[in-house]
Design an enzyme around this catalytic site. Structure first.
Site, PDB file in Angstrom:
ATOM      1  N   ARG A  27      40.532  31.084  51.144  1.00  0.00           N
ATOM      2  CA  ARG A  27      40.165  31.761  49.902  1.00  0.00           C
ATOM      3  C   ARG A  27      39.202  32.875  50.299  1.00  0.00           C
ATOM      4  O   ARG A  27      38.466  32.729  51.289  1.00  0.00           O
ATOM      5  CB  ARG A  27      39.442  30.817  48.930  1.00  0.00           C
TER       6      ARG A  27
ATOM      7  N   HIS B 107      47.734  37.637  48.411  1.00  0.00           N
ATOM      8  CA  HIS B 107      47.679  36.192  48.143  1.00  0.00           C
ATOM      9  C   HIS B 107      49.090  35.650  47.838  1.00  0.00           C
ATOM     10  O   HIS B 107      49.337  35.117  46.759  1.00  0.00           O
ATOM     11  CB  HIS B 107      46.706  35.891  46.994  1.00  0.00           C
TER      12      HIS B 107
ATOM     13  N   GLU C 289      40.185  39.182  43.489  1.00  0.00           N
ATOM     14  CA  GLU C 289      41.639  39.360  43.419  1.00  0.00           C
ATOM     15  C   GLU C 289      42.051  39.682  41.986  1.00  0.00           C
ATOM     16  O   GLU C 289      41.617  38.972  41.073  1.00  0.00           O
ATOM     17  CB  GLU C 289      42.343  38.098  43.906  1.00  0.00           C
TER      18      GLU C 289
END
Ligand code: GLV
Length: 326
Positions: free
Chosen positions: A238, A286, A267
């Protein structure tokens, strides 16, 4: 009356349609869950939530008096405040295992793309800048095979990465984990070591830990300084497990050579993030588990978890299992 279910952000269409046969499902995307009136009104009645990345904290739970289960369509569950869910006896589930090989493929792809500078050279070819037959050494990459790969977080995905590294690329594998993984040590000849040793000895440092209060900011200035100047850093965990500003500085200063990143502190990433202008940085948005096959498997598994929870059964991937056993 059919039970109300919120589908949030991402769910594969066939699974959504299937759920709609049994439940009153409302799909929400690109909304602010703190202020969206329609969402908050539906949440009041909802018994289940299924989806990706909805922050479920004490504030949201205040608006969800009927909620029984939050079924994440992801293996990571840092969006869920587990103590709060425990307090309100709400089940939490995730989608482990079905994504292991897919994420490992992505991470290995990122690692090779970064080492061999594939996106940068792709752009060079497409810009018609390949003007001499033999490009000079300034375009050479770095070998992957036979190098040392350090994996921080040797869970199920970490082990799938290690398998590729060992059997496919003859790599030497170091790992650091909360507990030793004797099976993996045997299966892929991985060597357990302390974090600092791993950082100092690895040619590739691959971060795969979940984001928890213990791992937030795990890799920062000190850790980048310990790495080799030739090291390539890969983040498949992450964004917040890394101090992103320290990563930017380490890349600028040449403390490390390059980075391959699937995750970011924010993000979607901000347009002015300095990482976006660095040639030695390879990015993906991602998408570790995002193949057609695996996203469908994850949605199906999450639906199985959701239905079990709504029926008062123990879902296969219950995270807060202790609570239900007590
Ligand atoms: C992806 O990041 C996941 O947690 O499944």
């Amino acid at each position: 009356m059919a039970k109300k279910v919120i589908a949030y952000n991402r769910i594969e269409e066939p699974v959504l349609q299937q759920l709609k046969k049994s439940y009153d499902v409302r799909f929400f995307k690109d909304i602010d869950p703190k202020t969206d009136d329609e969402f908050l009104a539906f949440l009041k009645e909802a018994e289940g939530i299924i989806g990706l990345g909805l922050p479920v904290d004490s504030e949201l739970v205040q608006h969800a008096p009927n909620l029984k289960i939050v079924s994440n369509i992801s293996v990571g569950y840092n969006n869920l405040d587990i103590p709060t869910l425990n307090k309100h006896h709400i089940m939490a589930t995730n989608t482990p295992d079905v994504l292991n090989d897919t994420v490992a493929d992505t991470i290995f792809g990122l690692l090779i793309a970064t080492a061999r500078r594939i996106p940068e050279l792709d752009q060079l070819v497409k810009r018609a800048e390949w003007t001499v037959e033999a490009l000079g050494s300034e375009y050479y990459g770095t070998d992957v095979h036979h190098k040392t790969l350090g994996i921080i977080g040797l869970g199920r995905i970490g082990q799938a990465i290690a398998k590729r590294a060992h059997f496919g690329f003859d790599m030497n594998i170091l790992y650091h984990n909360r507990s030793r993984k004797k099976d993996a040590e045997q299966a892929v000849n991985a060597t357990y070591c302390e974090m600092d040793t791993l950082l100092k000895q690895s040619d590739f440092v691959c971060l795969m830990t979940p984001l928890t209060p213990e791992t937030e900011g795990l890799i920062g200035k000190r850790e980048f300084t310990l790495m080799k100047e030739s090291a390539i850093f890969i983040n498949g965990s992450r964004g917040k497990t890394v101090v992103e500003q320290d990563l930017i500085t380490a890349l600028k200063n040449g403390d490390i050579k390059a980075a391959g990143l699937d995750v970011f502190e924010q993000e979607p990433i901000e347009n002015d993030n300095p990482l976006l202008t660095m040639k030695q940085v390879v990015t993906t948005p991602h998408i570790g588990s995002s193949t057609k096959e695996t996203e469908l498997k994850m949605s199906k598994l999450a639906a199985t978890n959701l239905e079990a929870g709504l029926n008062g059964e123990i879902p296969p991937n219950l995270i807060n299992r202790e609570l239900w056993q007590s």
